[in-house]
Design an enzyme around this catalytic site. Sequence first.
Site, mmCIF file in Angstrom:
data_model
loop_
_atom_site.group_PDB
_atom_site.id
_atom_site.type_symbol
_atom_site.label_atom_id
_atom_site.label_comp_id
_atom_site.label_asym_id
_atom_site.label_seq_id
_atom_site.Cartn_x
_atom_site.Cartn_y
_atom_site.Cartn_z
ATOM 1 N N HIS A 6 -8.034 -14.599 5.060
ATOM 2 C CA HIS A 6 -6.877 -15.345 5.543
ATOM 3 C C HIS A 6 -6.394 -14.822 6.896
ATOM 4 O O HIS A 6 -5.761 -15.584 7.648
ATOM 5 C CB HIS A 6 -5.754 -15.328 4.506
ATOM 6 C CG HIS A 6 -5.986 -16.302 3.398
ATOM 7 N ND1 HIS A 6 -5.544 -17.604 3.428
ATOM 8 C CD2 HIS A 6 -6.668 -16.158 2.228
ATOM 9 C CE1 HIS A 6 -5.920 -18.232 2.330
ATOM 10 N NE2 HIS A 6 -6.615 -17.374 1.578
ATOM 11 N N HIS B 195 -12.238 -6.566 1.709
ATOM 12 C CA HIS B 195 -11.545 -7.666 1.043
ATOM 13 C C HIS B 195 -12.434 -8.396 0.043
ATOM 14 O O HIS B 195 -12.061 -8.584 -1.116
ATOM 15 C CB HIS B 195 -11.011 -8.660 2.069
ATOM 16 C CG HIS B 195 -10.252 -9.785 1.447
ATOM 17 N ND1 HIS B 195 -9.049 -9.600 0.796
ATOM 18 C CD2 HIS B 195 -10.535 -11.119 1.348
ATOM 19 C CE1 HIS B 195 -8.613 -10.752 0.336
ATOM 20 N NE2 HIS B 195 -9.499 -11.700 0.645
#
Length: 377
Positions: free
Chosen positions: A168, A273
């Site tokens: 993101h 991530h």
Amino acid sequence: MAVLPPPVRVAAAAAATTFGLSTSPAAATPAGCRRCGPRGRAAVHVAISASGRASFSRGAAGDGGGGRPAITVAGDPPTFVTAPGRRIVAVGDLHGDLNQTRAALVMAGLLSSESDGHVWTGGQTVLVQVGDILDRGEDEIAILSLLSSLNMQAKSQGGAVFQVNGNHETINVEGDYRYVDPGAFDECIRFMEYLDECDGNWDDAFLNWVNVCERWKEEYPMSPNGDWRPWNFVKKQKGIAARSSLFKRGGPLACELARHPVVLSVNDWIFCHGGLLPHHVEYGIERMNREVSVWMKSSSGDSDDELDIPFIATRGYDSVVWSRLYSQGPTEMTRHSWKLSSVVAERTLKSVGAKGMVVGHTPQTRGVNWYLLFSLG
């Protein structure tokens, strides 16, 4: 908890889980990326580690206090960290939820429980946030501001705060705002106005924002979604323009994100991530971090091939920030995929000399279900 054949076991962490020498399951908070819960609810999962087993020499930064050697960092952005004798806390996807962020840090003993204070109480602890601070919630810049402030405080006590960029972060730098909460557009507008009030002094505005935005909310409370009605085109254009100015390649918040890696090694643990895979290691961890950082900092008008988006790190199902190989939910994990992820994890960890990996990205709703590789998504 799933048990894999030795020597490798991999784990999905829950809300407050010890990792390192043993694991302890706890209640998880459902959230994550593509299958997250309600907008604005953060995937706040915390893991607390025992200190690393390797011995290290003292760093050039001086003694870390308490008789421990100083934390040393190599790479720009940071890639390899040695933090002898430190407790390590990992926090998963925060997605713009400042209240949940504070709750997680207070639970981990890193933040004062005083509602009007943002005081580091972690001493020499090392905090690692594993990405996805952006999108789905309305306090993204406030969380970035908070972590930056806590890092400064932690360093003065012999600790540290590190951030890892997630998918993101990268999609926002690309200009993809599909998952942006209306309140986050409002925050961008308000922050730009505050930056003007600070005469463009970025450091002051950025570090103080977490306190300023809370006072602003108290003085000017808004209804859910504010006035972001479909026909309010002027407000939408203003919000998109403010966000683009901040997050576009070369923009001030893109440059803040560029300070952080997509893969971080702390002692003998890997933090990323989505997941580190063998071809990422072969390509070069430090090389990936550097290329993503340069791409974020460079003006989008630069057509040099070197500045094209680093595909291996930020695009595709097997990139560092998007991979879900290690963090599939129990309903998706077949015996074949379970064996495959075990083999890949073993090969990856062996190639980097690590004993475990901590990832976020994908919701884990049933607590710890693997061992040695933790999913905080």
